[in-house]
Design a protein around this motif. Structure first.
Motif, PDB file in Angstrom:
ATOM      1  N   ASP A 193       0.856  -1.182   0.000  1.00 45.52           N
ATOM      2  CA  ASP A 193       0.000   0.000   0.000  1.00 45.52           C
ATOM      3  C   ASP A 193       0.894   1.234   0.000  1.00 45.52           C
ATOM      4  OD1 ASP A 193      -1.882   1.973   0.391  1.00 45.52           O
ATOM      5  OD2 ASP A 193      -2.088   1.577   2.536  1.00 45.52           O
ATOM      6  N   SER A 233      -0.375   4.268  -1.268  1.00 44.62           N
ATOM      7  CA  SER A 233      -1.213   5.451  -1.438  1.00 44.62           C
ATOM      8  C   SER A 233      -1.308   6.297  -0.174  1.00 44.62           C
ATOM      9  CB  SER A 233      -2.623   5.038  -1.864  1.00 44.62           C
ATOM     10  OG  SER A 233      -3.217   4.187  -0.890  1.00 44.62           O
ATOM     11  N   PHE A 236       0.644  -3.009   4.102  1.00 49.03           N
ATOM     12  CA  PHE A 236      -0.557  -2.795   3.294  1.00 49.03           C
ATOM     13  C   PHE A 236      -1.766  -2.696   4.215  1.00 49.03           C
ATOM     14  CE2 PHE A 236      -0.055  -7.327   3.783  1.00 49.03           C
ATOM     15  CZ  PHE A 236      -1.328  -7.846   3.906  1.00 49.03           C
ATOM     16  N   SER A 237      -2.809  -2.041   3.717  1.00 51.14           N
ATOM     17  CA  SER A 237      -4.025  -1.846   4.493  1.00 51.14           C
ATOM     18  C   SER A 237      -5.190  -2.511   3.756  1.00 51.14           C
ATOM     19  CB  SER A 237      -4.310  -0.352   4.689  1.00 51.14           C
ATOM     20  OG  SER A 237      -5.533  -0.159   5.388  1.00 51.14           O
ATOM     21  N   ARG A 290      -3.784  -2.356   9.425  1.00 50.52           N
ATOM     22  CA  ARG A 290      -2.561  -2.390   8.616  1.00 50.52           C
ATOM     23  C   ARG A 290      -1.793  -3.673   8.929  1.00 50.52           C
ATOM     24  NH1 ARG A 290      -0.536   1.032   5.334  1.00 50.52           N
ATOM     25  NH2 ARG A 290      -2.064   2.560   6.069  1.00 50.52           N
TER      26      ARG A 290
END
Length: 362
Positions: A151, A153, A178-179, A185
């Motif tokens: 992730d 973003s 990543f979430s 997370r």
């Protein structure tokens, strides 16, 4: 086979019971809401080889059967009503014996073809057996590098300290986050960042790792270093570099600020209470110090110790060590589906992997 049919029947009955519990929670407006699910499996260690005693002579390794157990785990995940959003493969996907058999690449390819049948993406952790079979440069450029699923973003920019390290540099640690759902997370960590496996012996990282092991001692084999660090500073274990600890601290600080719940996945256990044998990270106390400084951490999941293990530490963090597929006999299994709620995680274990309900610390 009769035993396989019986196993499938029992597994489906277990799944039906667990799903009814989860549905009750979802239908109860006052109760916890199911957020998402994921799969987890550890220490497959496949090789096209007959059954044999383990390294410690304490159990049998079912090398060929481990392939069939991976197949059936994927089939079950694919058929679940609450489809897992992803699968954590906790390392040691093929066994080191493949090096002697000259089958490292073909064995890995065989398992990766099965993994491609999964509806859920796999996040791969690296264990010691990956490093017996391949060097870090190979792993960085292989399908076992799943940093493409990172992730980026939310918190990563070209100058952000929470960005994972250079994807093409084998001297860097292999870690990312990543979430999968708002306010959750997951962090994949590299418990062989400090290691003498899979590295060029002339490299800075190899020397740094060797110096950590040797300190004032100078034995010929690192596996003889039992007196200095309570029988866990062995070459099949590893540790975190200062750089990875700093990176992990930055990611956890971000998670704290955003009131996220964090699950960390690595190959080697980091708490003495979550293992039975010699499987423990070299500098586990330093790793725990980082985790304990952050309220966001709810669970650390590992493999490596094929007997599995569990404890909750004095800060309320759950330490779950998954049983190894490789030492799971025909007729049983060793994997889990995890149901994540806002206040707890429910482990639906199969076979040797027990089911648990783990409440998050307040």
């Amino acid at each position: 086979m009769i035993w396989l049919d019986l196993y499938v029947m029992i597994a489906r009955l277990q799944e039906t019971c667990l799903k009814s519990i989860c549905l009750e929670c979802e239908e109860n407006n006052d109760g916890p809401q199911l957020c998402f699910t994921f799969g987890v499996i550890a220490d497959i260690q496949y090789a096209d080889k007959g059954d044999a005693l383990s390294f410690w002579k304490t159990g049998i390794r079912y090398y060929r059967n481990s392939y069939h157990l991976l197949q059936s785990a994927i089939e079950e995940w694919n058929s679940e009503a609450n489809q897992p959003g992803f699968v954590l493969q906790l390392g040691d996907i093929i066994d080191g014996v493949n090096v002697k058999l000259k089958t490292s690449q073909s064995s890995l390819d065989k398992l990766l073809r099965e993994i491609e049948k999964s509806k859920a993406p796999f996040h791969h952790v690296w264990g010691n057996h990956e490093l017996y079979n391949f060097n870090r440069d190979y792993l960085i450029h292989s399908k076992l590098n799943t940093k493409v699923l990172e992730d980026t973003s939310a918190l990563c920019s070209s100058t952000s300290p929470t960005c994972s390290p250079n994807n093409s540099d084998p001297m860097q640690f292999y870690a990312y986050h990543f979430s999968p759902f708002p306010k959750f997370r997951f962090i994949i960590v590299d418990t062989y960042d400090l290691s003498i496996l899979g590295l060029d012996r002339t490299s800075r990282k190899y020397q740094q790792s060797w110096d950590f092991l040797m300190q004032d001692d100078n034995p010929e084999n690192a596996n003889d270093l039992k007196d200095r660090c309570e029988e866990y500073c062995l070459e099949f274990n590893g540790g975190f570099s200062k750089e990875q600890l700093e990176w992990l601290n930055e990611v956890l600080t971000f998670a704290d600020q955003n009131k996220e719940k964090v699950v960390i996945a690595g190959h080697v256990p980091i708490h003495p209470g979550a293992k039975h044998g010699h499987c423990l990270a070299w500098n586990y106390t330093a790793i725990l110090s980082v985790l304990h400084a952050h309220a966001c951490v709810v669970c650390y999941i590992a493999g490596h110790d094929h007997s599995g293990g569990y404890c909750v530490d004095d800060k309320g963090i759950h330490h779950l060590t998954l049983e190894g597929v490789i030492e799971t006999p025909p007729g049983s299994h060793a994997f889990a589906t995890v149901y994540m709620y806002d206040n707890k995680m429910i482990i639906h274990g199969r076979g040797r992997t027990p089911s648990r309900e783990l409440e998050f610390r307040k």
